[in-house]
Scaffold this motif. Structure first.
Motif, PDB file in Angstrom:
ATOM      1  N   THR A  70     117.249 -15.684  91.146  1.00 34.86           N
ATOM      2  CA  THR A  70     116.487 -14.767  90.387  1.00 34.86           C
ATOM      3  C   THR A  70     117.311 -13.611  89.769  1.00 34.86           C
ATOM      4  N   ALA A  71     116.668 -13.084  88.800  1.00 37.59           N
ATOM      5  CA  ALA A  71     117.423 -11.811  88.215  1.00 37.59           C
ATOM      6  C   ALA A  71     117.517 -10.723  88.984  1.00 37.59           C
ATOM      7  N   VAL A  72     116.372 -10.368  89.663  1.00 41.44           N
ATOM      8  CA  VAL A  72     116.452  -9.244  90.658  1.00 41.44           C
ATOM      9  C   VAL A  72     116.227  -9.963  92.219  1.00 41.44           C
TER      10      VAL A  72
ATOM     11  N   THR B  73     118.675  -8.025 102.140  1.00 41.34           N
ATOM     12  CA  THR B  73     120.134  -7.736 102.090  1.00 41.34           C
ATOM     13  C   THR B  73     120.867  -7.602 100.858  1.00 41.34           C
ATOM     14  N   ILE B  74     120.700  -8.629 100.033  1.00 37.30           N
ATOM     15  CA  ILE B  74     121.225  -8.505  98.646  1.00 37.30           C
ATOM     16  C   ILE B  74     120.339  -7.567  97.926  1.00 37.30           C
ATOM     17  N   TYR B  75     119.041  -7.493  97.735  1.00 35.93           N
ATOM     18  CA  TYR B  75     118.459  -6.610  97.261  1.00 35.93           C
ATOM     19  C   TYR B  75     118.747  -5.066  97.434  1.00 35.93           C
ATOM     20  N   ARG B  76     119.334  -4.809  98.663  1.00 37.04           N
ATOM     21  CA  ARG B  76     119.778  -3.387  98.905  1.00 37.04           C
ATOM     22  C   ARG B  76     120.933  -2.939  97.962  1.00 37.04           C
ATOM     23  N   PHE B  77     121.849  -4.005  97.900  1.00 40.52           N
ATOM     24  CA  PHE B  77     123.075  -3.850  97.012  1.00 40.52           C
ATOM     25  C   PHE B  77     122.752  -3.640  95.654  1.00 40.52           C
ATOM     26  N   TYR B  78     121.686  -4.397  95.298  1.00 40.52           N
ATOM     27  CA  TYR B  78     121.178  -4.398  93.726  1.00 40.52           C
ATOM     28  C   TYR B  78     120.604  -2.696  93.810  1.00 40.52           C
ATOM     29  N   GLU B  79     119.900  -2.321  94.786  1.00 41.66           N
ATOM     30  CA  GLU B  79     119.369  -0.948  94.802  1.00 41.66           C
ATOM     31  C   GLU B  79     120.469   0.004  94.589  1.00 41.66           C
ATOM     32  N   VAL B  80     121.658  -0.113  95.423  1.00 44.37           N
ATOM     33  CA  VAL B  80     122.552   0.883  95.559  1.00 44.37           C
ATOM     34  C   VAL B  80     123.111   0.987  93.972  1.00 44.37           C
TER      35      VAL B  80
ATOM     36  N   GLN C  44     121.674   0.353  91.312  1.00 45.15           N
ATOM     37  CA  GLN C  44     120.793   0.991  90.334  1.00 45.15           C
ATOM     38  C   GLN C  44     120.586   2.534  90.543  1.00 45.15           C
ATOM     39  N   VAL C  45     120.742   2.972  91.702  1.00 48.18           N
ATOM     40  CA  VAL C  45     120.901   4.207  92.041  1.00 48.18           C
ATOM     41  C   VAL C  45     122.078   4.988  91.820  1.00 48.18           C
ATOM     42  N   TYR C  46     123.282   4.471  92.351  1.00 46.50           N
ATOM     43  CA  TYR C  46     124.697   5.007  92.361  1.00 46.50           C
ATOM     44  C   TYR C  46     125.559   4.308  91.220  1.00 46.50           C
ATOM     45  N   GLY C  47     125.163   3.420  90.397  1.00 45.09           N
ATOM     46  CA  GLY C  47     126.011   2.720  89.507  1.00 45.09           C
ATOM     47  C   GLY C  47     126.401   3.665  88.424  1.00 45.09           C
TER      48      GLY C  47
END
Length: 147
Positions: A79-81, A86-93, A95-98
């Protein structure tokens, strides 16, 4: 022909069936832990000698050993998101810290990017009185933009 994704699923099944850890597999293949895990899940091509050794260790078919050697489609999630927590939290990181990471890279190195090709990664468990900590180190070569 068996795909890299199907082979990754077969590797996970064999790992469980045989009671092996990723660390034990990496040691048996004489390869780094993170590379071994990513490669056997389908994210890297595996050299022939290593693929054969992995096939013997994990009791894979000849077709699965061949699939390990193929060039992957890297970063291909379902999926795109991502929905796996566990994988979503890296996506979240990211999104917040990128944007912060990007700003600090540009400030400290100049106009460029961190390579995901010339790249190393490590995952470590660090004991902490408030609960164990996950330390993920992303170590990529700086690539300046060429104008």
């Amino acid at each position: 022909m068996t795909t890299k994704t199907e082979t990754g699923q077969a590797v996970l099944a064999a790992k469980t069936r045989l009671g092996l850890s990723w660390a034990a597999i990496a040691e048996a293949l004489d390869r780094p832990l993170v590379w071994t895990t990513a490669a056997l899940l389908g994210q890297h091509p595996v050299p022939e000698d290593v693929a054969v050794k992995a096939g013997e260790l994990l009791e894979l078919t000849d077709e699965q050993v061949l699939a390990l050697r193929l060039q992957p489609t890297r970063g291909a999630l379902d999926t795109a998101v991502p929905v796996d927590p566990t994988i979503y939290r890296f996506y979240e990181v990211l999104q917040v810290y990128g944007p912060t990471i990007k700003e600090l890279i540009h400030e400290q190195f100049g106009d460029g990017i961190m390579s995901a090709i010339n790249f190393r990664m490590d995952v470590a468990k660090v004991p902490d009185p408030a609960g164990d900590r996950v330390v993920v180190t992303l170590d990529g070569k700086f690539l300046p933009y060429q104008w």
